[in-house]
Design a protein around this motif. Structure first.
Motif, mmCIF file in Angstrom:
data_model
loop_
_atom_site.group_PDB
_atom_site.id
_atom_site.type_symbol
_atom_site.label_atom_id
_atom_site.label_comp_id
_atom_site.label_asym_id
_atom_site.label_seq_id
_atom_site.Cartn_x
_atom_site.Cartn_y
_atom_site.Cartn_z
ATOM 1 N N GLY A 190 12.301 -4.142 11.083
ATOM 2 C CA GLY A 190 11.384 -5.755 10.925
ATOM 3 C C GLY A 190 9.945 -5.269 11.294
ATOM 4 O O GLY A 190 9.120 -6.538 11.139
ATOM 5 N N ILE A 191 9.928 -4.681 11.171
ATOM 6 C CA ILE A 191 8.057 -4.179 11.464
ATOM 7 C C ILE A 191 7.422 -4.157 9.515
ATOM 8 O O ILE A 191 7.786 -3.980 8.908
ATOM 9 C CB ILE A 191 7.810 -2.899 11.760
ATOM 10 N N THR A 192 6.476 -4.916 9.105
ATOM 11 C CA THR A 192 5.692 -4.951 7.946
ATOM 12 C C THR A 192 4.731 -3.302 8.188
ATOM 13 O O THR A 192 4.439 -2.748 8.630
ATOM 14 C CB THR A 192 4.314 -5.780 8.472
ATOM 15 N N VAL A 193 5.332 -3.562 6.499
ATOM 16 C CA VAL A 193 4.715 -1.727 6.580
ATOM 17 C C VAL A 193 4.507 -1.966 5.279
ATOM 18 O O VAL A 193 4.143 -2.449 3.748
ATOM 19 C CB VAL A 193 5.877 -0.838 5.916
ATOM 20 N N ARG A 194 2.771 -1.396 5.865
ATOM 21 C CA ARG A 194 1.656 -1.247 4.487
ATOM 22 C C ARG A 194 1.179 -0.123 3.671
ATOM 23 O O ARG A 194 0.889 0.366 5.035
ATOM 24 C CB ARG A 194 1.220 -2.446 4.878
ATOM 25 N N ARG A 195 0.973 -0.373 2.489
ATOM 26 C CA ARG A 195 -0.343 1.243 2.543
ATOM 27 C C ARG A 195 -0.942 1.358 2.529
ATOM 28 O O ARG A 195 -2.021 0.101 2.638
ATOM 29 C CB ARG A 195 0.236 1.948 0.335
ATOM 30 N N ALA A 196 -2.231 2.149 3.482
ATOM 31 C CA ALA A 196 -3.675 2.159 3.605
ATOM 32 C C ALA A 196 -3.862 3.795 3.795
ATOM 33 O O ALA A 196 -3.331 4.558 4.335
ATOM 34 C CB ALA A 196 -3.723 1.801 4.959
ATOM 35 N N ASP A 197 -4.571 3.512 2.239
ATOM 36 C CA ASP A 197 -5.245 4.981 1.901
ATOM 37 C C ASP A 197 -6.630 4.908 2.340
ATOM 38 O O ASP A 197 -7.700 3.415 1.751
ATOM 39 C CB ASP A 197 -5.224 5.405 0.815
ATOM 40 N N PHE A 198 -7.141 5.750 3.397
ATOM 41 C CA PHE A 198 -8.988 5.368 3.995
ATOM 42 C C PHE A 198 -9.451 5.529 2.769
ATOM 43 O O PHE A 198 -10.884 5.173 3.170
ATOM 44 C CB PHE A 198 -9.130 7.139 5.110
ATOM 45 N N ALA A 199 -9.330 6.228 1.353
ATOM 46 C CA ALA A 199 -10.219 6.420 0.617
ATOM 47 C C ALA A 199 -10.251 5.216 -1.033
ATOM 48 O O ALA A 199 -11.239 4.740 -1.370
ATOM 49 C CB ALA A 199 -10.035 7.512 0.133
ATOM 50 N N ASP A 200 -9.623 3.974 0.071
ATOM 51 C CA ASP A 200 -8.989 2.768 -0.571
ATOM 52 C C ASP A 200 -9.931 2.213 -0.464
ATOM 53 O O ASP A 200 -8.663 0.905 0.720
ATOM 54 C CB ASP A 200 -7.717 2.611 -1.035
#
Length: 290
Positions: free
Chosen positions: A50-60
């Motif tokens: 139930g946790i929201t999972v999102r992609r996060a690339d520190f370079a983007d």
């Protein structure tokens, strides 16, 4: 107190994952946690809970804005990238957090970042200064060394009969990742921490000679401490398979330890988590059982 979603960066890593688990234990609803990372395949199980999972690339930059959308508080776990790229990565995260209207950023820094002479310390100091200048309310979690930095090496240490290092008689206030994660969860979910600078470490400190003695006692095998010049220790680490740059950074960290830069007697970690942190003896015992 109502807190809207909390973003945990680096949830694909060990400290980030432990912080997510600590948030859940403290009663944060899964729906109010946003777990982010570069490769989110490794945290699919969090989405299943139930946790929201999102992609996060520190370079983007654009991707960061999307990842932080709707967030109220954010934990910036320092990037595990080459030292030369860290500050730029951290700045992009802070900028994206500001654009998202985040009300608090907690940053995992290092002990005595304001005065540390190490290469790692400089990246943390620059990040702290940038965060302070961003205008976002913040909490600085100046985490000391991880006990796991040593317990993960136990097989090699026991095989060689020695702990190698360049820390001299410098005392190290190490604590477990889980305890640092618990502290992060506390400041993200409770009021009264905004603007705080916490020097975090274990209640007990030890020089590496005492680490070797503690390993000897726990494992029933004689282990000694081999104190090396910094350059020699870097060569030992490189010979063990570490990339040359990382070997030099870690040897430089030992130089900082020799200067007392990984020592704190603040007691802040114990106060934040409401109990004594895991001790070296407890960590060694647990590691040897597995």
């Amino acid at each position: 107190m109502t807190i809207m979603p909390i973003v945990v960066t680096g949830a694909t890593g060990q400290l980030g994952r432990l912080t997510v688990e600590a948030l859940l234990r403290r009663g944060t609803p899964a729906a109010d946690i946003i777990a982010t990372g570069r490769d989110i395949a490794g945290i699919k199980d969090l989405a299943d809970r139930g946790i929201t999972v999102r992609r996060a690339d520190f370079a983007d930059t654009d991707g960061l804005a999307e990842a932080f959308a709707g967030a109220d508080r954010l934990l910036l776990i320092s990037a595990s990238v080459p030292v030369g790229e860290r500050v730029a990565n951290h700045r992009r995260v802070i900028d994206a957090a500001a654009s998202a209207g985040v009300s608090l950023v907690a940053y995992t820094s290092t002990t005595h970042a304001d005065t540390a002479t190490t290469v790692i310390g400089a990246t943390h100091r620059e990040t702290e200064e940038y965060l302070r200048g961003s205008g976002i309310p913040s909490v600085l979690l100046r985490n000391g060394w991880y006990l796991e930095n040593y317990t993960s090496q136990l097989p090699q240490i026991l095989q060689n009969g020695a702990v190698a290092g360049a820390a001299g008689e410098g005392r190290i206030s190490a604590a477990s990742r889980a305890d640092y994660a618990e502290a992060a969860a506390v400041v993200l979910t409770a009021e009264g921490h905004t603007g705080a600078v916490y020097e975090l470490g274990g209640d007990e400190s030890f020089p590496l000679a005492e680490l070797a003695a503690a390993i000897s006692a726990a494992a029933g095998k004689q282990v000694t401490y081999a104190d090396l010049p910094v350059a020699d220790f870097a060569r030992v680490l490189a010979a063990a398979g570490l990339p040359a740059e990382l070997a030099e950074v870690l040897a430089d960290a030992d130089r900082g330890m020799n200067r007392g830069e990984m020592y704190t007697d603040s007691g802040a970690l114990r106060r934040l988590i409401g109990r004594p942190p895991v001790t070296l003896a407890e960590a060694l015992s647990a590691a040897l059982r597995h």
